[in-house]
Design an enzyme around this catalytic site. Structure first.
Site, short mmCIF file in Angstrom:
data_model
loop_
_atom_site.label_atom_id
_atom_site.label_comp_id
_atom_site.label_asym_id
_atom_site.label_seq_id
_atom_site.Cartn_x
_atom_site.Cartn_y
_atom_site.Cartn_z
N ASN A 204 20.23 53.60 37.99
CA ASN A 204 21.36 54.13 38.76
C ASN A 204 22.41 53.07 39.08
O ASN A 204 23.35 53.32 39.83
CB ASN A 204 20.86 54.77 40.05
CG ASN A 204 20.29 53.75 41.03
OD1 ASN A 204 20.04 52.61 40.65
ND2 ASN A 204 20.07 54.17 42.27
N GLU B 270 21.86 50.06 40.64
CA GLU B 270 21.47 49.11 41.68
C GLU B 270 20.96 47.82 41.04
O GLU B 270 20.36 47.83 39.97
CB GLU B 270 20.37 49.71 42.56
CG GLU B 270 20.85 50.85 43.43
CD GLU B 270 19.74 51.41 44.32
OE1 GLU B 270 18.64 50.82 44.33
OE2 GLU B 270 19.98 52.44 44.97
N ARG C 87 44.39 39.04 44.86
CA ARG C 87 45.78 39.51 44.93
C ARG C 87 46.02 40.46 46.10
O ARG C 87 47.17 40.69 46.49
CB ARG C 87 46.17 40.17 43.61
CG ARG C 87 46.47 39.17 42.50
CD ARG C 87 46.66 39.83 41.17
NE ARG C 87 45.39 40.30 40.64
CZ ARG C 87 45.24 40.85 39.43
NH1 ARG C 87 46.30 41.00 38.65
NH2 ARG C 87 44.06 41.25 39.01
N HIS D 8 44.92 32.68 44.52
CA HIS D 8 46.22 33.31 44.29
C HIS D 8 47.22 32.87 45.35
O HIS D 8 48.38 32.62 45.04
CB HIS D 8 46.05 34.83 44.29
CG HIS D 8 47.27 35.57 43.85
ND1 HIS D 8 47.84 35.42 42.61
CD2 HIS D 8 48.05 36.46 44.51
CE1 HIS D 8 48.91 36.18 42.51
NE2 HIS D 8 49.07 36.83 43.64
N LYS E 74 62.76 37.66 38.86
CA LYS E 74 62.23 38.95 38.41
C LYS E 74 62.11 39.91 39.58
O LYS E 74 62.14 39.51 40.75
CB LYS E 74 60.87 38.78 37.74
CG LYS E 74 59.73 38.44 38.67
CD LYS E 74 58.42 38.37 37.93
CE LYS E 74 57.26 38.13 38.91
NZ LYS E 74 55.97 38.05 38.25
#
Length: 326
Positions: free
Chosen positions: A45, A47, A104, A138, A202
């Site tokens: 399953n 796990e 992020r 990040h 950008k």
């Protein structure tokens, strides 16, 4: 005599999840240790089960796992390993995550959004982690999400050394793919001997993830070999467009250098066809053969991780690895 005295003995033990065994093997070689044997498997399953085959009581445990796809499985496996170590009386547990999953999602762009990078830190703390070691976050603020020491390592020396060795005879320019990476670009420029800086202006719509529009180049790139730097390349759209814009603006060549090669979906094809002379990654994440292409170079991050692990174990200075600039 009513008390017993003993000389404490330090014992470094390295543990590896199943995400990136090649990196763990290389780190173990640099440390001159063996990876602690374990039984790890997934039930039908989904796990995950982990059991260590040796006593870990009183050890200084370093648990290495790359948060690669399927990322939720890799994070969960590392959490279970930490929990098993805590319950087996490890003295100190350091989570080594070369790539911090969900990094992020470090702030709310709009209402009713999660801060998932903080959630990752909280889960490892609850599981029993005393310390976290990671590479090129990040955003640096993520260090504050974990209530304990965070060793933030930088891949810049590894990547920059390759650039200096390979392109020593070129006129270079360091290019940030957006204005948010300009401070990192400044460090790159200093490391490469004071090269000129440029960045790409950008726009990005927060409602459309992994999409950005490169508008124009700010800075002098004509006739130079442009080194485009970033912390990660996921779908590759931003960096591929950056390379195309730079070549149109008169750049002689484009070299891309990034720490984490996430390379989701069409990223490998985009990077292979973007016109870059070379695309350089470290192996913080596993890059399978089907995602590799002729102009890709993958550098080993294992020596840096091993040196940092040794400093932590020996109660030394991780900052000293970066000339006091970490």
């Amino acid at each position: 005599m009513s008390a017993m005295s003993a000389t404490p003995k330090k014992n470094l033990m390295l543990f590896s999840g199943r995400a990136h065994p090649e990196l763990a093997d290389e780190v173990a070689k640099h440390l001159d240790v063996t990876i602690t044997p374990q039984s790890a498997y997934s039930f039908a399953n989904g796990e995950i089960f982990v059991r260590f085959e040796e006593s870990v009581r009183g050890c200084d445990a370093f648990v290495l796992q790359s948060h690669s796809a399927p990322i939720n499985d890799q994070i969960m496996e590392q959490l279970i390993m930490v929990d098993a170590l805590k319950r087996a009386s490890a003295k100190r547990i350091t989570v080594v995550m070369p790539f911090w999953g969900y990094a992020r999602q470090d702030k709310k762009h709009r209402g009713r959004e999660p801060i998932s990078a903080r959630l990752i830190a909280d889960m490892f703390k609850v599981a029993g982690a005393d310390r976290i070691m990671t590479v090129d976050l990040h955003t640096a603020q993520i260090q504050g999400f974990f209530d304990g020491p965070v060793d933030h390592l930088f891949a810049l020396p590894v990547l920059a050394e390759h650039i200096k060795r390979t392109y020593a005879d070129r006129q270079l320019a360091v290019v940030s793919p957006d204005s948010g990476r300009v401070r990192l670009a400044e460090r790159w420029a200093e490391t490469l001997g004071g090269t000129p800086l440029a960045f790409i202006h950008k726009t990005r719509d927060p409602r459309r993830p992994n999409e950005a529009v490169a508008n124009r180049v700010v800075g002098e790139v004509e006739g130079r070999t442009c080194v485009v730097i970033d912390d990660m390349i996921d779908t590759g759209g931003t960096v591929a467009k950056t390379a195309e814009v730079l070549l149109k603006e008169g750049a002689k060549d484009v070299v891309v250098a990034a720490t984490h090669g996430v390379l989701s979906g069409p990223a490998a094809e985009r990077m292979a066809q973007c016109g870059a002379r070379e695309v350089i990654f470290t192996d913080t994440l596993p890059i399978p053969d089907e995602k590799r292409f002729p102009t890709m170079t993958v550098l080993s991050i294992a020596p840096l991780l091993a040196r940092a692990i040794h400093e932590v174990f020996d109660d030394g200075s991780v900052t000293s690895l970066f000339d006091g600039n970490a």
